[in-house]
Design a protein around this motif. Structure first.
Motif, mmCIF file in Angstrom:
data_model
loop_
_atom_site.group_PDB
_atom_site.id
_atom_site.type_symbol
_atom_site.label_atom_id
_atom_site.label_comp_id
_atom_site.label_asym_id
_atom_site.label_seq_id
_atom_site.Cartn_x
_atom_site.Cartn_y
_atom_site.Cartn_z
ATOM 1 N N SER A 30 6.455 -3.638 58.131
ATOM 2 C CA SER A 30 6.946 -4.826 58.824
ATOM 3 C C SER A 30 6.851 -4.595 60.323
ATOM 4 C CB SER A 30 8.395 -5.129 58.425
ATOM 5 O OG SER A 30 9.244 -4.066 58.813
ATOM 6 N N ARG A 31 6.785 -5.680 61.073
ATOM 7 C CA ARG A 31 6.680 -5.572 62.529
ATOM 8 C C ARG A 31 8.012 -5.197 63.165
ATOM 9 N NH1 ARG A 31 2.099 -7.306 64.904
ATOM 10 N NH2 ARG A 31 0.579 -8.395 63.594
ATOM 11 N N GLU A 32 9.101 -5.458 62.477
ATOM 12 C CA GLU A 32 10.411 -5.081 62.986
ATOM 13 C C GLU A 32 11.261 -4.615 61.818
ATOM 14 O OE1 GLU A 32 12.415 -9.516 62.890
ATOM 15 O OE2 GLU A 32 11.722 -8.682 64.790
ATOM 16 N N GLU A 33 12.284 -3.844 62.124
ATOM 17 C CA GLU A 33 13.119 -3.292 61.064
ATOM 18 C C GLU A 33 13.858 -4.405 60.336
ATOM 19 O OE1 GLU A 33 16.807 -0.141 60.378
ATOM 20 O OE2 GLU A 33 16.004 -0.512 62.373
ATOM 21 N N ASN A 34 13.712 -4.405 59.007
ATOM 22 C CA ASN A 34 14.466 -5.374 58.214
ATOM 23 C C ASN A 34 15.930 -4.975 58.180
ATOM 24 O OD1 ASN A 34 12.215 -6.889 57.494
ATOM 25 N ND2 ASN A 34 11.730 -5.519 55.802
ATOM 26 N N GLY A 35 16.803 -5.954 58.192
ATOM 27 C CA GLY A 35 18.226 -5.648 58.083
ATOM 28 C C GLY A 35 18.532 -5.091 56.703
ATOM 29 N N GLY A 36 19.072 -3.901 56.659
ATOM 30 C CA GLY A 36 19.389 -3.285 55.371
ATOM 31 C C GLY A 36 20.648 -3.881 54.767
ATOM 32 N N THR A 37 20.729 -3.851 53.454
ATOM 33 C CA THR A 37 21.947 -4.310 52.794
ATOM 34 C C THR A 37 23.069 -3.318 53.059
ATOM 35 O OG1 THR A 37 21.283 -3.179 50.772
ATOM 36 C CG2 THR A 37 20.696 -5.502 50.983
ATOM 37 N N ARG A 38 24.269 -3.817 53.083
ATOM 38 C CA ARG A 38 25.444 -2.983 53.309
ATOM 39 C C ARG A 38 26.452 -3.248 52.200
ATOM 40 N NH1 ARG A 38 22.289 -1.266 56.366
ATOM 41 N NH2 ARG A 38 22.534 -0.721 58.578
ATOM 42 N N ALA A 39 27.132 -2.214 51.786
ATOM 43 C CA ALA A 39 28.165 -2.387 50.769
ATOM 44 C C ALA A 39 29.300 -3.235 51.330
ATOM 45 C CB ALA A 39 28.704 -1.031 50.325
ATOM 46 N N LEU A 40 29.845 -4.112 50.493
ATOM 47 C CA LEU A 40 30.950 -4.951 50.933
ATOM 48 C C LEU A 40 32.184 -4.112 51.235
ATOM 49 C CD1 LEU A 40 31.949 -7.855 51.376
ATOM 50 C CD2 LEU A 40 32.636 -7.894 48.976
ATOM 51 N N SER A 41 32.358 -3.017 50.481
ATOM 52 C CA SER A 41 33.471 -2.095 50.712
ATOM 53 C C SER A 41 32.982 -0.691 50.410
ATOM 54 C CB SER A 41 34.670 -2.447 49.822
ATOM 55 O OG SER A 41 34.307 -2.361 48.458
ATOM 56 N N PRO A 42 33.663 0.337 50.907
ATOM 57 C CA PRO A 42 33.202 1.714 50.673
ATOM 58 C C PRO A 42 33.100 2.025 49.184
ATOM 59 C CG PRO A 42 34.904 1.661 52.361
ATOM 60 C CD PRO A 42 34.855 0.289 51.755
ATOM 61 N N LEU A 43 32.044 2.769 48.816
ATOM 62 C CA LEU A 43 31.808 3.072 47.413
ATOM 63 C C LEU A 43 32.486 4.378 47.010
ATOM 64 C CD1 LEU A 43 28.056 2.056 47.103
ATOM 65 C CD2 LEU A 43 30.074 0.762 46.436
ATOM 66 N N PHE A 44 33.777 4.458 47.201
ATOM 67 C CA PHE A 44 34.532 5.610 46.725
ATOM 68 C C PHE A 44 35.985 5.193 46.561
ATOM 69 C CE2 PHE A 44 34.181 5.891 51.349
ATOM 70 C CZ PHE A 44 35.503 5.982 51.739
ATOM 71 N N ASP A 45 36.720 5.968 45.774
ATOM 72 C CA ASP A 45 38.124 5.656 45.538
ATOM 73 C C ASP A 45 38.937 5.839 46.812
ATOM 74 O OD1 ASP A 45 37.675 5.115 42.931
ATOM 75 O OD2 ASP A 45 38.318 7.061 42.179
ATOM 76 N N ARG A 46 39.833 4.922 47.055
ATOM 77 C CA ARG A 46 40.797 5.081 48.137
ATOM 78 C C ARG A 46 42.190 5.167 47.514
ATOM 79 N NH1 ARG A 46 39.261 4.465 53.263
ATOM 80 N NH2 ARG A 46 37.300 3.421 53.773
ATOM 81 N N PHE A 47 42.811 6.325 47.637
ATOM 82 C CA PHE A 47 44.152 6.480 47.106
ATOM 83 C C PHE A 47 45.162 6.053 48.165
ATOM 84 C CE2 PHE A 47 41.675 9.617 44.706
ATOM 85 C CZ PHE A 47 41.946 9.161 43.426
ATOM 86 N N PRO A 48 46.160 5.269 47.806
ATOM 87 C CA PRO A 48 47.123 4.782 48.797
ATOM 88 C C PRO A 48 47.960 5.918 49.369
ATOM 89 C CG PRO A 48 47.837 4.260 46.561
ATOM 90 C CD PRO A 48 46.444 4.790 46.446
ATOM 91 N N ASP A 49 48.559 5.658 50.536
ATOM 92 C CA ASP A 49 49.381 6.673 51.189
ATOM 93 C C ASP A 49 50.564 7.093 50.327
ATOM 94 O OD1 ASP A 49 47.747 6.714 53.363
ATOM 95 O OD2 ASP A 49 48.991 5.395 54.596
ATOM 96 N N ASN A 50 51.024 6.196 49.453
ATOM 97 C CA ASN A 50 52.200 6.533 48.655
ATOM 98 C C ASN A 50 51.849 7.172 47.315
ATOM 99 O OD1 ASN A 50 51.136 4.306 47.429
ATOM 100 N ND2 ASN A 50 53.000 3.058 47.503
ATOM 101 N N GLN A 51 50.615 7.634 47.165
ATOM 102 C CA GLN A 51 50.200 8.331 45.948
ATOM 103 C C GLN A 51 50.569 9.805 46.056
ATOM 104 O OE1 GLN A 51 48.180 7.035 43.134
ATOM 105 N NE2 GLN A 51 49.022 8.929 42.296
ATOM 106 N N VAL A 52 51.153 10.372 45.006
ATOM 107 C CA VAL A 52 51.502 11.792 44.964
ATOM 108 C C VAL A 52 50.420 12.550 44.205
ATOM 109 C CG1 VAL A 52 53.178 13.509 44.180
ATOM 110 C CG2 VAL A 52 53.961 11.305 45.059
ATOM 111 N N ALA A 53 49.995 13.672 44.754
ATOM 112 C CA ALA A 53 49.054 14.552 44.069
ATOM 113 C C ALA A 53 49.830 15.724 43.473
ATOM 114 C CB ALA A 53 47.989 15.057 45.029
#
Length: 374
Positions: free
Chosen positions: A123-146
């Motif tokens: 292409s003559r210019e860089e095509n806009g790449g797709t982006r994930a709507l949200s991060p593709l990994f688990d987000r554990f809340p601050d109030n989660q205990v490990a």
């Protein structure tokens, strides 16, 4: 210049030549569980349920879903094999972008068979790449205990040290050891503590406004180590008995007569087997290098099972495609009788037997650890 590519089985490092200029290129594997919330891994393998000394237990550990570094251009929800689709075995193609200077008249693709390039475009210019709507990994809340044990152990012999970790934003952590739900009047966590019996630990965090977070729970098992056999110096190898018949589940080998027997180096399937409808019984002694808890795995197509002595450690029975199941058992250092059952219904056929334990990373059970049973 844009390429649509993937590695056949694993990530592959290679080189792309653009007009004679080398570009290092790491092509991501087409396989794996990228970003699925239920990508729960045990020693690198997806696990649903395991066994401890013959008893089914909850998944041993939790690893959040993960991401790949490169742009995902296409996702397949099924794997396609000569025997049909395998549902929920995800596969991917990735987009790669490289500069294409003026005057370039040639590109040279990698010659590795493990790299598959599906398409190349410019292409003559860089095509806009797709982006994930949200991060593709688990987000554990601050109030989660490990709930964390020493060396991430699930089982122990005498006692096990337990820690309860929460985000600094939380005011306090409350916990119980009797299976009841933790609340504002439950024991206040102040320092790591020991458990000396099979225990279900439950815990929750409270924020500065005394709002309780979700309850975390994990069960820890006290178990004895199975004693080893007396000193043993048998011949190397695994005794193998071969049977033919049509089964949907593992047969009762005690009621069958083998068509032939052989001594093999390990738990690999013998060479001279027919395409479908057969079964194999393996017996051997396995040398365990150190006291501790060991996880055994069978990955098979179709069914399999594994015993240590008279304890069924792994149950991977039934007519199915290649699938791995695991089980845990406490073993004293030394020699232990090991038995593996396997049957092939139809389609592809495969069997791998692995183990892991103290100082032993997950691996195929090595031939040097096996001897013929007396």
């Amino acid at each position: 210049m844009h390429l649509l590519a993937a590695g056949r089985k694993e990530d592959v490092s290679c080189t792309l030549l653009v007009g004679g200029q080398s570009h290092p290129w790491k092509v991501q594997s087409s396989r794996g569980n990228i970003g699925q919330w239920d990508s729960r891994l045990v020693d690198g393998s997806v696990s649903e349920i395991g066994r401890l000394n013959g008893v089914e237990v909850e998944t041993f550990s939790l690893t959040p879903g993960f991401i790949k570094n490169d742009r995902i251009a296409w996702v397949g929800t099924h794997a396609h094999t000569p025997n049909g689709d395998v549902p929920y075995k995800f596969c991917y193609l990735f987009r790669y972008d490289f500069p294409l200077p003026d005057g370039v008249r040639s590109i040279t693709l990698p010659k590795q068979e493990e790299v598959v390039v599906f398409a190349v475009t410019c292409s003559r210019e860089e095509n806009g790449g797709t982006r994930a709507l949200s991060p593709l990994f688990d987000r554990f809340p601050d109030n989660q205990v490990a709930i964390v044990s020493a060396e991430n152990a699930l089982c122990f012999v005498d006692k096990l040290l337990i820690s309860l970790n929460a985000a600094p934003s939380q005011k306090e952590v409350r916990y119980t050891l009797d299976g009841s739900e933790p609340g504002a009047t439950s024991a206040l966590y102040q320092a790591p503590f020991f458990v000396d019996r099979t225990t279900l630990v439950k815990a929750c965090a409270f924020d500065p406004w005394n709002n309780a977070g979700p309850v975390a729970s994990k069960r820890f098992f006290q178990s004895t180590l199975r004693p080893a056999a007396a000193a043993y110096d048998g011949d190397a190898g695994v005794c193998c008995s071969y049977y033919e018949g049509v089964w949907k589940w593992l047969p009762n080998f005690s009621q069958l007569s083998p068509m032939r027997t052989a001594v093999l180096a390990d738990f690999s399937l013998p060479d001279q087997v027919r395409e479908d409808h057969f079964a194999v019984l393996f017996t051997a002694m396995i040398n365990i290098p150190a006291d501790g808890f060991y996880t055994f795995y069978t990955r098979s197509d179709d069914g399999s099972a594994l015993w240590i002595g008279d304890v069924k450690v792994v149950d991977n029975d039934g007519s199915h495609g290649a699938d791995e199941k695991a089980g845990l058992i406490g073993l004293a250092a030394g020699w232990h009788p090991i038995t593996v059952h396997y049957f092939e219904d139809h389609g592809e056929q495969s069997l791998q037997v692995r183990y892991a334990g103290p100082g032993v990373p997950k691996q195929i059970v090595p031939a040097e650890r096996l001897r013929q049973r007396p």
